[in-house]
Design a protein around this motif. Structure first.
Motif, PDB file in Angstrom:
ATOM      1  N   CYS A 113      43.226  35.961  42.186  1.00 53.91           N
ATOM      2  CA  CYS A 113      43.281  37.367  42.589  1.00 53.91           C
ATOM      3  C   CYS A 113      42.206  37.419  43.731  1.00 53.91           C
ATOM      4  O   CYS A 113      41.329  36.281  43.645  1.00 53.91           O
ATOM      5  CB  CYS A 113      43.336  38.562  41.700  1.00 53.91           C
TER       6      CYS A 113
ATOM      7  N   THR B  46      53.593  41.022  43.091  1.00 52.79           N
ATOM      8  CA  THR B  46      53.195  42.101  43.918  1.00 52.79           C
ATOM      9  C   THR B  46      54.045  43.654  43.765  1.00 52.79           C
ATOM     10  O   THR B  46      54.841  43.713  42.808  1.00 52.79           O
ATOM     11  CB  THR B  46      53.371  41.607  45.351  1.00 52.79           C
TER      12      THR B  46
ATOM     13  N   HIS C 140      44.973  36.516  52.582  1.00 55.79           N
ATOM     14  CA  HIS C 140      45.917  36.112  51.535  1.00 55.79           C
ATOM     15  C   HIS C 140      46.246  34.428  51.311  1.00 55.79           C
ATOM     16  O   HIS C 140      46.609  34.146  50.197  1.00 55.79           O
ATOM     17  CB  HIS C 140      47.214  36.897  51.865  1.00 55.79           C
TER      18      HIS C 140
ATOM     19  N   TYR D 296      40.602  43.219  44.659  1.00 51.75           N
ATOM     20  CA  TYR D 296      41.876  43.462  43.761  1.00 51.75           C
ATOM     21  C   TYR D 296      41.558  44.283  42.544  1.00 51.75           C
ATOM     22  O   TYR D 296      40.573  44.312  41.852  1.00 51.75           O
ATOM     23  CB  TYR D 296      42.539  42.281  43.053  1.00 51.75           C
TER      24      TYR D 296
ATOM     25  N   LEU E 234      44.349  32.876  48.661  1.00 53.44           N
ATOM     26  CA  LEU E 234      44.700  33.145  47.561  1.00 53.44           C
ATOM     27  C   LEU E 234      46.029  32.108  47.185  1.00 53.44           C
ATOM     28  O   LEU E 234      45.961  31.685  46.160  1.00 53.44           O
ATOM     29  CB  LEU E 234      45.267  34.540  47.228  1.00 53.44           C
TER      30      LEU E 234
ATOM     31  N   LEU F 258      47.954  37.392  42.292  1.00 51.15           N
ATOM     32  CA  LEU F 258      48.518  38.877  42.141  1.00 51.15           C
ATOM     33  C   LEU F 258      47.700  39.276  43.641  1.00 51.15           C
ATOM     34  O   LEU F 258      46.692  38.895  44.264  1.00 51.15           O
ATOM     35  CB  LEU F 258      47.414  39.498  41.282  1.00 51.15           C
ATOM     36  N   GLY F 259      48.361  40.324  44.407  1.00 55.12           N
ATOM     37  CA  GLY F 259      48.094  41.039  45.507  1.00 55.12           C
ATOM     38  C   GLY F 259      48.977  41.591  46.071  1.00 55.12           C
ATOM     39  O   GLY F 259      50.427  41.569  45.792  1.00 55.12           O
TER      40      GLY F 259
ATOM     41  N   ASN G 251      39.528  45.163  37.680  1.00 54.98           N
ATOM     42  CA  ASN G 251      39.172  44.304  38.934  1.00 54.98           C
ATOM     43  C   ASN G 251      39.402  42.885  38.377  1.00 54.98           C
ATOM     44  O   ASN G 251      39.584  42.509  37.104  1.00 54.98           O
ATOM     45  CB  ASN G 251      38.114  44.519  39.393  1.00 54.98           C
ATOM     46  N   GLY G 252      38.796  41.854  39.177  1.00 63.60           N
ATOM     47  CA  GLY G 252      38.863  40.745  38.894  1.00 63.60           C
ATOM     48  C   GLY G 252      37.809  40.156  37.643  1.00 63.60           C
ATOM     49  O   GLY G 252      38.752  39.443  36.706  1.00 63.60           O
TER      50      GLY G 252
END
Length: 305
Positions: free
Chosen positions: A117, A49, A27, A121, A30, A17-18, A130-131
């Motif tokens: 994530c 996304t 990124h 995030y 991830l 996710l992002g 959040n995470g």
């Protein structure tokens, strides 16, 4: 790699996710975590996304220009082995979703076995999730969550915001270091005023993608990919203050080539900043400087080789 918009009924997967604007080194951490999990489990690797950028909906005046178009992001992700790039439409209804509703929809449509994530995030109404929210939900609904910590270079977190700032300064080398790849601009070549050609420098006037973040106005050494070939090039980004026309343009000259590229797509990979944009007293003085720019670019590429 497939690009899927608002997909439903996906097979069990590793889900990353992002926003991924720039697909920079943060990124990439991830994506690499996702790749490792996908290889270990034999599951497909999906990236999820939003489009447009949430700030375009929530705070349009604060919405950033983007380092990468969707196509550029997809090309970079494909290199990491992503199977599906899943684009969820972001609108006011999405913004109003509770974190619980958002997680329930992800679970229902993607069937994740592992979710990845970033440390920062957030999701759901006012970014309430959040995470750790994901981790607690996953424990109750059959998936694991990996929260990837920040990537720090030069004493600061790597972020799209930081890279945009470097581009505005013309700091291409440092932006490249944080991106982990060259800043690129891809577009179709448009017909222009042919002023460069009259000076002996036939340039390609490259269309600027909508909402694309540009580097500082000035002259750059770039690689130019066109028609399955790559050329060393010198590129001007700016408003041409000596011969003003008002609009911002990106003009690329393939060194010592006379190419006809009108209507064709090209891709520019920015390598180094040569000089800032400057207004000259005459066309002759501009021509003399362009000669110097071309010579400096030739010397730059001679060292690369």
């Amino acid at each position: 790699m497939r690009i899927l918009r608002n997909p439903t009924g996906m097979q069990p997967c590793v889900l990353v996710l992002g926003m991924f604007d720039g697909v920079h080194r943060g990124h990439q951490a991830l994506l690499m975590a996702g790749v490792e999990l996908a290889e270990k489990t034999g599951l497909s690797l999906n990236v999820c996304t939003f489009e447009p950028h949430p700030l375009r909906v929530l705070r349009p005046e604060m919405a950033p220009l983007l380092l990468t178009t969707l196509t550029e992001r997809a090309q970079l992700m494909a290199d990491f082995g992503v199977d599906n790039l899943c684009i969820l439409n972001f609108d006011k209804a999405t913004a109003a979703q509770s974190p619980e509703d958002f997680m329930a929809a992800l679970t229902r449509e993607f069937q994740p076995r592992h979710v990845v994530c970033g440390f920062n995030y957030s999701f759901g109404h006012r970014g309430a999730g959040n995470g750790e929210t994901l981790r607690a939900y996953g424990a109750a609904h059959g998936f694991d969550v990996t929260i990837v910590p920040e990537v720090v270079l030069g004493g600061e977190t790597v972020s799209s915001t930081r890279i945009r700032g470097l581009l505005r300064q013309g700091s291409i080398r440092e932006a490249t270091r944080l991106l982990g790849h060259s800043y690129t601009l891809s577009g179709r070549v448009m017909d222009g005023k042919h002023i460069g050609r009259t000076m002996g420098y036939p340039t390609a006037n490259v269309a600027i993608p909508e909402r694309k973040a540009l580097p500082a106005f000035g002259v750059y050494a770039c690689w130019m990919q066109a028609e399955q070939r790559i050329y060393p090039a010198v590129v001007n980004v700016g408003r041409h203050p000596t011969l003003p026309e008002g609009s911002v343009t990106v003009e690329a000259y393939a060194l010592d080539e006379c190419l006809s590229l009108y209507g064709k797509k090209v891709r520019l990979l920015f390598l180094d900043f040569l000089r800032p944009e400057k207004k000259f007293d005459s066309v002759e003085a501009l021509k003399t400087q362009i000669d110097r720019d071309a010579d400096e670019a030739r010397e730059y590429f001679a060292v690369l080789r």
